[in-house]
Design an enzyme around this catalytic site. Structure first.
Site, PDB file in Angstrom:
ATOM      1  N   GLY A   1      -4.015  -4.793  -4.026  1.00 16.77           N
ATOM      2  CA  GLY A   1      -5.015  -3.817  -4.442  1.00 16.77           C
ATOM      3  C   GLY A   1      -4.277  -2.608  -4.951  1.00 16.77           C
ATOM      4  CG  HIS A   2      -1.519  -2.570  -7.400  1.00 10.90           C
ATOM      5  ND1 HIS A   2      -0.677  -3.295  -8.188  1.00 10.90           N
ATOM      6  CD2 HIS A   2      -1.102  -2.784  -6.125  1.00 10.90           C
ATOM      7  CE1 HIS A   2       0.219  -3.918  -7.427  1.00 10.90           C
ATOM      8  NE2 HIS A   2      -0.037  -3.634  -6.172  1.00 10.90           N
TER       9      HIS A   2
ATOM     10  CD  GLN B   1       1.007  -9.061  -2.084  1.00 13.81           C
ATOM     11  OE1 GLN B   1       1.779  -9.764  -2.704  1.00 13.81           O
ATOM     12  NE2 GLN B   1      -0.219  -8.862  -2.504  1.00 13.81           N
TER      13      GLN B   1
ATOM     14  CE  LYS C   1      -1.889   7.885   0.600  1.00 15.51           C
ATOM     15  NZ  LYS C   1      -2.697   6.778   1.109  1.00 15.51           N
TER      16      LYS C   1
ATOM     17  CG  ASP D   1      -1.770  -1.260   1.298  1.00 15.07           C
ATOM     18  OD1 ASP D   1      -2.314  -1.675   0.267  1.00 15.07           O
ATOM     19  OD2 ASP D   1      -1.839  -1.848   2.384  1.00 15.07           O
TER      20      ASP D   1
ATOM     21  CE  LYS E   1       3.253  -2.761  -4.369  1.00  9.83           C
ATOM     22  NZ  LYS E   1       2.862  -2.448  -2.990  1.00  9.83           N
TER      23      LYS E   1
HETATM   24  P1  IMP Z   1      -2.432 -12.879   2.475  1.00  5.64           P
HETATM   25  O1  IMP Z   1      -1.483 -12.358   1.453  1.00  5.64           O
HETATM   26  O2  IMP Z   1      -3.874 -12.716   2.101  1.00  5.64           O
HETATM   27  O3  IMP Z   1      -2.111 -14.279   2.899  1.00  5.64           O
HETATM   28  O4  IMP Z   1      -2.273 -11.999   3.809  1.00  5.64           O
HETATM   29  C1  IMP Z   1      -1.092 -12.015   4.590  1.00  5.64           C
HETATM   30  C2  IMP Z   1      -0.780 -10.626   5.136  1.00  5.64           C
HETATM   31  O5  IMP Z   1      -0.380  -9.774   4.052  1.00  5.64           O
HETATM   32  C3  IMP Z   1      -1.941  -9.907   5.804  1.00  5.64           C
HETATM   33  O6  IMP Z   1      -1.455  -9.132   6.870  1.00  5.64           O
HETATM   34  C4  IMP Z   1      -2.494  -9.009   4.711  1.00  5.64           C
HETATM   35  O7  IMP Z   1      -3.178  -7.904   5.227  1.00  5.64           O
HETATM   36  C5  IMP Z   1      -1.202  -8.618   4.019  1.00  5.64           C
HETATM   37  N1  IMP Z   1      -1.364  -8.244   2.619  1.00  5.64           N
HETATM   38  C6  IMP Z   1      -1.532  -9.074   1.564  1.00  5.64           C
HETATM   39  N2  IMP Z   1      -1.601  -8.383   0.423  1.00  5.64           N
HETATM   40  C7  IMP Z   1      -1.448  -7.088   0.740  1.00  5.64           C
HETATM   41  C8  IMP Z   1      -1.390  -5.886  -0.038  1.00  5.64           C
HETATM   42  O8  IMP Z   1      -1.467  -5.872  -1.259  1.00  5.64           O
HETATM   43  N3  IMP Z   1      -1.219  -4.734   0.678  1.00  5.64           N
HETATM   44  C9  IMP Z   1      -1.074  -4.729   2.021  1.00  5.64           C
HETATM   45  N4  IMP Z   1      -1.122  -5.822   2.772  1.00  5.64           N
HETATM   46  C10 IMP Z   1      -1.300  -6.995   2.139  1.00  5.64           C
END
Ligand code: IMP
Length: 435
Positions: free
Chosen positions: A46-47, A229, A336, A19, A22
Site C-alpha cells: 500500500g503506497h 514491503q 516521519k 510502511d 516508500k
Molecule cells: P502477505 O504478504 O499478505 O502474505 O502477508 C505477510 C506479512 O507481510 C503480514 O504480516 C503482512 O501484514 C505483511 N505485509 C505484506 N505487505 C505489506 C506491506 O506492504 N506493508 C507492511 N506489511 C506488509
C-alpha cells in the site's frame, strides 16, 4: 520536473517491516525519473502518495503513475492482482490522469481467486500461529509460481496457451481447495472468458519489460526501482515465517525486473524514524504502552491495504544494520521524524540480551527474537517545533533542523556507515529535505 541530466539509476527499498514511506520518497524521486519499475510483491503493498490535497492509495500501480510522462513498469517479479489493477486504473483515470505510460511484464504471474481463497484457508488452519497476511493471495500465488503452476500476464493474450495452462493447473487447484474446504464460485469457462476479457482490456500494456528497462538504461534514462514491503518481511532475510512470500531486498531487482546486478547505481533504504509492523511476528522494540499508542495516533499508523492498526515501537539499530548490509545500501532516507516532535526522551535499541547473551546482529530464530530484551540508549528529543513551521525549516535546509534531530540521524549513520541523504518531516511532497 525532469532535468534531462543523466542521474544514477536508483532503488528505493524498505529498511524495516514495510510502511516506511516508500511511496512518498519514490514519488519525490520520481520527479527526476523517466521510468519507475516495480519488481516484487503484489497488492499486499500500500503506497500512499499525496499530491497537493489529493491522496492516491496505490497497491499495484508503480508510484510514478501520478507523474505525467513517466513510464511505469510492473516487472515480472510482481504478482498481478487484476481486480486491484482494474480499480486503480479506473481511479487514476477518473481523477484526470493518464495511464498510457503503464507497461506490464508478459512474464508476471497473476493472482487468481483460488489464491485468495487458499490464503484465507491456510491462515485459518494456522490458527493462533497465523502470519496475519493481508489476505490478498500472496503466499499461494508465489508458491504456484515456484511450483510452475502459475498463469502469467502474457497467457491472457493467447487463448490456446491460456486454455492449456488452465486445464493443466485448475484440476490441481480444485483438489487442493476441496481438501482445504473452500469453494471456487467460478467454472473453468467463466474463468477463461474473464481472463481473456482482461487480456483484451489490458493487452496494449503487456510487453517484455526486461527489454524495455534495459533499453531505457542503455539510452541514459533515469530509472527508479520501487521496492514493496521491507527488508524484515523478506522471505529469506526477514523474521521467517512471519514474512511475505517474495524477496524484498535489493537483490530481487535483478530477477524481478530482468536486469543485471551492475545496473543499479544507488540503493536507498527508507527508514521510518521509529519502527512499525502490521501482522504477527516478533518485534523486540514494540511498545505496548501509552508511547506506542501516541506513535500510532500521531503517525497515523493504520494499514493502507487492510486498515489494521500498526504495532509501534522505538527505532532498532540492529534492523538498521541488517538492512544496510543485506541491501548494500548507499544512502538512507529517514521519514516521519516529525512524528517524534515534542517527545522529551527517545530510545534506540543498540543490542539485544537473549538468554543472557549480548547480541548485536539480528538473529534468524523467531523464538529467540521473542525472548529478546532490547538494550536501549536514551537520547534527547526535540521540542517547540510548531505545526506551521515545517516549510520554514525545509527552506533552511538540513542545518535548520533541531540539533537533537541531527544527533538522532547521526546515530543511524554511525551504526550503519550509510549516509542519510533525505529527511522527510511531513506528508507532503515538499516537506522533504535533500542533503
Ligand atoms: P502477505 O504478504 O499478505 O502474505 O502477508 C505477510 C506479512 O507481510 C503480514 O504480516 C503482512 O501484514 C505483511 N505485509 C505484506 N505487505 C505489506 C506491506 O506492504 N506493508 C507492511 N506489511 C506488509
Amino acid at each position: 520536473m525532469r532535468t534531462g541530466e543523466k542521474l544514477p539509476s536508483i532503488a528505493v527499498i524498505g529498511a524495516q517491516w514495510g510502511d516506511e514511506g516508500k511511496g512518498k520518497i519514490t514519488d519525490f524521486e520520481a520527479g527526476r525519473a523517466d521510468m519507475v519499475v516495480r519488481y516484487q510483491g503484489g497488492s499486499n503493498a500500500g503506497h500512499t502518495i499525496k499530491v497537493g490535497e489529493e491522496v492516491f492509495a496505490l497497491h499495484i500501480l508503480p508510484s510514478g503513475i501520478v507523474r505525467p510522462g513517466v513510464i511505469n513498469v510492473i516487472g515480472n517479479g510482481v504478482i498481478v492482482d487484476l481486480i486491484s489493477l482494474d480499480k486503480e486504473i479506473a481511479d487514476v483515470q477518473d481523477r484526470g490522469r493518464s495511464v498510457d505510460g503503464l507497461r506490464i511484464s508478459d512474464r508476471a504471474n497473476i493472482i487468481l481467486n483460488w489464491h485468495r481463497l487458499l490464503d484465507g484457508a491456510e491462515e485459518r488452519l494456522r490458527g493462533k500461529k497465523g502470519v496475519g497476511t493481508t489476505g490478498k493471495g500472496i503466499g499461494p500465488c508465489y508458491s504456484d509460481k515456484i511450483a510452475r503452476n502459475g498463469i502469467r500476464m502474457g497467457d491472457l493474450l493467447d487463448a490456446e496457451l491460456l486454455e492449456e495452462r488452465l486445464d493443466t493447473v485448475m484440476p490441481m487447484k480444485l483438489k487442493t481447495m476441496e481438501m482445504l474446504e473452500v469453494r471456487l464460485a467460478q467454472t473453468r469457462d467463466e474463468l477463461l472468458s474473464e481472463l481473456l476479457a482482461y487480456g483484451k482490456k489490458y493487452g496494449r500494456y503487456i510487453t517484455d519489460t526486461s527489454v524495455l528497462v534495459n533499453d531505457a538504461l542503455d539510452h541514459g534514462k533515469n530509472v527508479l526501482f520501487e521496492g514493496a514491503q521491507g527488508t524484515m518481511l523478506d522471505i529469506d532475510h526477514g523474521t521467517y515465517p512471519f514474512v511475505t512470500s517474495s524477496n524484498c531486498v535489493a537483490g530481487a531487482i535483478c530477477t524481478g525486473a530482468g536486469v543485471g546486478p551492475k545496473r543499479v547505481d544507488e540503493i536507498m533504504g527508507i527508514l521510518k524514524a521509529y519502527t512499525t509492523r502490521v501482522g504477527a511476528g516478533p518485534f523486540p522494540t514494540e511498545l505496548n504502552d501509552a508511547t506506542g499508542e501516541l506513535l500510532m495516533n500521531v503517525g497515523g499508523e493504520f494499514g493502507t491495504t487492510t486498515g489494521r492498526p500498526r504495532r509501534c515501537g522505538w527505532l532498532d539499530l540492529l534492523i538498521v544494520e541488517h538492512a544496510a548490509r543485506l541491501n548494500g545500501l548507499t544512502q538512507f532516507a529517514v521519514t516521519k521524524l516529525d512524528v517524534l516532535n515534542d517527545m522529551k526522551k527517545l530510545k534506540v535499541a543498540t543490542a539485544y540480551e537473549i538468554d543472557g547473551k549480548h547480541m548485536e546482529h539480528f538473529p534468524g530464530n523467531f523464538m529467540m527474537l521473542e525472548r529478546a530484551v532490547p538494550v536501549y540508549e536514551e537520547l534527547d528529543g526535540w521540542q517547540g517545533w510548531k505545526a506551521g513551521e515545517t516549510m520554514e525549516i525545509v527552506r533552511g535546509g538540513y542545518d535548520a533542523l533541531p540539533k537533537e534531530m541531527r544527533h538522532y540521524i547521526g546515530y543511524i549513520e554511525k551504526r550503519s556507515k550509510v549516509p542519510v541523504k533525505i529527511v522527510s518531516i511531513g506528508k507532503g511532497r515538499e516537506e522533504t529535505i535533500r542533503r
